[in-house]
Motif scaffolding. Structure first.
Motif, PDB file in Angstrom:
ATOM      1  N   PRO A 192       0.815  -1.226   0.000  1.00 28.83           N
ATOM      2  CA  PRO A 192       0.000   0.000   0.000  1.00 28.83           C
ATOM      3  C   PRO A 192       0.849   1.276   0.000  1.00 28.83           C
ATOM      4  O   PRO A 192       0.503   2.250  -0.672  1.00 28.83           O
ATOM      5  CB  PRO A 192      -0.828  -0.112   1.286  1.00 28.83           C
ATOM      6  N   ALA A 193       1.958   1.264   0.720  1.00 23.49           N
ATOM      7  CA  ALA A 193       2.836   2.441   0.751  1.00 23.49           C
ATOM      8  C   ALA A 193       3.477   2.657  -0.615  1.00 23.49           C
ATOM      9  O   ALA A 193       3.532   3.786  -1.126  1.00 23.49           O
ATOM     10  CB  ALA A 193       3.901   2.289   1.831  1.00 23.49           C
ATOM     11  N   PHE A 194       3.972   1.578  -1.237  1.00 25.88           N
ATOM     12  CA  PHE A 194       4.586   1.711  -2.558  1.00 25.88           C
ATOM     13  C   PHE A 194       3.572   2.180  -3.599  1.00 25.88           C
ATOM     14  O   PHE A 194       3.887   3.015  -4.453  1.00 25.88           O
ATOM     15  CB  PHE A 194       5.222   0.392  -3.001  1.00 25.88           C
ATOM     16  N   ARG A 195       2.354   1.648  -3.523  1.00 30.24           N
ATOM     17  CA  ARG A 195       1.316   2.078  -4.479  1.00 30.24           C
ATOM     18  C   ARG A 195       0.998   3.559  -4.297  1.00 30.24           C
ATOM     19  O   ARG A 195       0.793   4.287  -5.272  1.00 30.24           O
ATOM     20  CB  ARG A 195       0.062   1.236  -4.314  1.00 30.24           C
ATOM     21  N   ALA A 196       0.953   4.000  -3.044  1.00 32.01           N
ATOM     22  CA  ALA A 196       0.674   5.415  -2.771  1.00 32.01           C
ATOM     23  C   ALA A 196       1.817   6.296  -3.276  1.00 32.01           C
ATOM     24  O   ALA A 196       1.571   7.377  -3.836  1.00 32.01           O
ATOM     25  CB  ALA A 196       0.448   5.626  -1.275  1.00 32.01           C
TER      26      ALA A 196
END
Length: 200
Positions: free
Chosen positions: A139-143
């Motif tokens: 989720p952090a990488f996608r954000a």
């Protein structure tokens, strides 16, 4: 002193590396006491791992690639990587022991510790988390990738495709990202991320 039992892994830094392996931006997240130059060296040390994984993974045709754990520096810091189809690299440095309690935390002591209390608190420290699941940082990488795409969609932002050698030889402007909106979004991502969060 009461221990912060809610402390878990926390993001210490997010690095954006250009396709020519030039640093475009590094966001630091206090109170992690890591010298910015040391953090730059740490993130740069991941570039060989990106190259190695890219050469070994010729079958992956997805637009982005989650490379997972790149390296564990010690029992506390670990580097995780993600590469876009345009060869932009994202590195997230995770502090496995989490953020230390601060003075605004009601579970932390506001008064200084006596030498005996300090010894006891060191002895009773919680152990570092030994690792994260592959899905924990997605989720952090996608954000981060979404924030980078939004930056690229900005008609007033002109990414510089010159190599670091061209910049050094011709005195061109460094291609570092200075967009306040992008930097603020990275700060938000780094502060809200926790293991197990579904979206950031």
């Amino acid at each position: 002193m009461a221990l912060n039992l809610n402390a878990g892994p926390a993001i210490a830094a997010i690095g954006i590396i250009g396709k020519h392996d030039n640093p475009l931006h590094i966001s630091h997240f206090p109170p992690h006491q890591i010298d910015p130059l040391q953090m730059l060296f740490l993130i740069n040390s991941c570039l060989d791992i990106f190259a190695l994984r890219a050469s070994n993974n010729t079958t992956n045709t997805s637009l982005s690639q989650d490379l997972g754990l790149l390296q564990a520096v010690d029992e506390r810091l670990s580097c995780y990587g993600w590469q876009t189809n345009t060869s932009i690299k994202f590195v997230i440095v995770v502090d496995m022991m989490g953020r230390p309690p601060n003075s605004s935390d009601p579970s932390s002591s506001l008064s200084p510790l006596s030498p005996t209390e300090e010894k006891d608190s060191k002895r009773n420290k919680l152990p570092a988390v030994m690792g994260l699941r592959d899905a924990d940082l997605r989720p952090a990488f996608r954000a981060v990738q979404t924030a980078y795409i939004q930056l690229m969609l900005n008609p007033f932002y002109t990414p510089d495709d010159r190599t670091p050698l061209q910049i050094a030889n011709y005195g061109a402007k460094s291609p570092e990202i200075t967009s306040k909106k992008f930097i603020n979004e990275l700060q938000r991502i780094g502060k809200v991320w926790t293991p197990g969060i579904a979206s950031v």
